[in-house]
Scaffold this motif. Structure first.
Motif, PDB file in Angstrom:
ATOM      1  N   PHE A  76     -28.470 -15.387 -18.674  1.00 56.47           N
ATOM      2  CA  PHE A  76     -28.167 -14.008 -18.288  1.00 56.47           C
ATOM      3  C   PHE A  76     -26.723 -13.713 -18.652  1.00 56.47           C
ATOM      4  N   GLU A  77     -26.496 -12.625 -19.391  1.00 54.09           N
ATOM      5  CA  GLU A  77     -25.143 -12.242 -19.786  1.00 54.09           C
ATOM      6  C   GLU A  77     -24.999 -10.733 -19.718  1.00 54.09           C
ATOM      7  N   ILE A  78     -23.927 -10.260 -19.101  1.00 60.73           N
ATOM      8  CA  ILE A  78     -23.698  -8.828 -18.975  1.00 60.73           C
ATOM      9  C   ILE A  78     -22.207  -8.583 -18.760  1.00 60.73           C
ATOM     10  N   GLU A  79     -21.674  -7.517 -19.344  1.00 58.23           N
ATOM     11  CA  GLU A  79     -20.258  -7.198 -19.195  1.00 58.23           C
ATOM     12  C   GLU A  79     -19.994  -6.287 -18.003  1.00 58.23           C
ATOM     13  N   VAL A  80     -21.015  -5.599 -17.515  1.00 55.33           N
ATOM     14  CA  VAL A  80     -20.838  -4.780 -16.310  1.00 55.33           C
ATOM     15  C   VAL A  80     -20.532  -5.720 -15.139  1.00 55.33           C
TER      16      VAL A  80
END
Length: 332
Positions: free
Chosen positions: A224-228
């Protein structure tokens, strides 16, 4: 900063297959340097070699493994000695009559800052489970206490044993195997690269058996990767109520609150949770990057729950929400 070495506890009643599992890890280490503490008296056979089980003895094997024997009262001192070596993991093979809760308490109370809890692996004898549980009803408590249950001898297990063990495990991942064949990547990080020059013979070189044909009990991995940024309270609620089957979570977390916009490195094994705070590297974009590892986990559901932790405007989050995070940070 010097890396922390995970310490994995392997427990289970006499004859469950702890030493078989240990031998499998050593034979399939893929270059990992494994330190082994044997919390027992007697001897164990590792391939053609035997390691005497006398207190404070230590043997250095050709692939860099250290096999030591120690009683429980000296465990902390032995770990301190091992943590000074260039190891990737330390595995403690507990006595067949050991109380896992006491070993966990001893390990978590260690003052050696170079080690970390790597989880309790409870090995269950699938062929003798019913009989052993009748003689030792505490086995049910050991299963509930585990971070990972290895249901061994599945090829000879009696009907319904797996269902009973999974019910006792209450959401803890259960791997059904024969001959202790679990993928070592589930328990610890395998080295990405080892220097090939001046390399000594390893167990893989010495063994005449072709382990590449062995069937390993596989595990599931979700990325899982997210910048938010993530909302601290919602994310901690996810961790405290993580979906069934998850064994380990590792990675970096971006919370983004004013005054708390550092990188939070996450490490969980079972119910154990640890966070460390550091700055983002020059040019590194703050983001949450996680890998969740377990057995029988629902990747789509996990990603959906993590997306539910998003907080696009962290400046509006009450700073009190960070208290749920800060209690898991070591004193700085």
């Amino acid at each position: 900063m010097r890396k922390q070495i995970p310490v994995v506890l392997v427990a289970g009643f006499l004859g469950a297959g702890k030493t078989t599992l240990l031998n499998h890890l050593l034979h399939n280490s893929s270059g990992a340097r494994i330190g082994v503490v044997v919390n027992d008296f007697g001897s164990i056979g590792i391939d053609a070699m035997a390691v005497a089980g006398q207190v404070d003895s230590m043997v250095s094997l050709n692939n860099g493994c250290l096999c030591c024997a120690v009683d429980a009262s000296g465990l902390d001192g032995m770990l301190a000695r091992l943590s000074g070596a260039d190891l990737d993991v330390i595995v403690i093979e507990a006595s067949g009559l050991a109380e896992p809760r006491g070993l966990i308490r001893l390990l978590l109370s260690s003052e050696d800052e170079h080690i970390e809890y790597g989880g309790l692996v409870e090995v269950v004898d699938g062929a003798e489970f019913t009989a052993v549980r009748e003689r030792h009803p505490e086995l049910a408590d050991h299963v509930r206490l585990a971070d990972l249950v290895v249901l061994n001898k599945i090829d000879r297990s009696t009907e319904g044993v797996r269902e009973v063990v999974e019910e006792l495990a209450q959401g803890v991942p259960v791997l059904a195997v024969d001959h202790g064949r679990i993928d070592p990547s589930l328990l610890f990080e395998l080295p990405e690269r080892r220097e090939e020059y001046a390399r000594q013979l390893s167990f893989l070189d010495l063994s005449e058996e072709d382990h590449s044909q062995h069937a390993h009990a596989t595990y599931d991995s979700v990325e899982f990767e997210i910048e938010v940024p993530l909302h601290p309270r919602r994310f901690m609620e996810f961790l405290e109520n993580r979906p069934a089957g998850i064994y380990r979570i590792k990675g970096e977390v971006n919370l983004g609150l004013p005054g708390h916009d550092k990188k939070y490195t996450l490490h969980t094994v079972g119910a154990f949770l640890r966070l460390r705070r550091s700055g983002w590297a020059s040019g590194e974009r703050p983001a949450t990057r996680l890998v969740l590892i377990g057995a029988g986990i629902d990747g789509a559901r996990i990603r959906e729950q993590l997306r539910g932790c998003e907080e696009p405007d962290p400046a509006k989050v009450d700073s009190q929400a960070m208290l749920t995070v800060l209690r898991f940070l070591p004193e700085e």
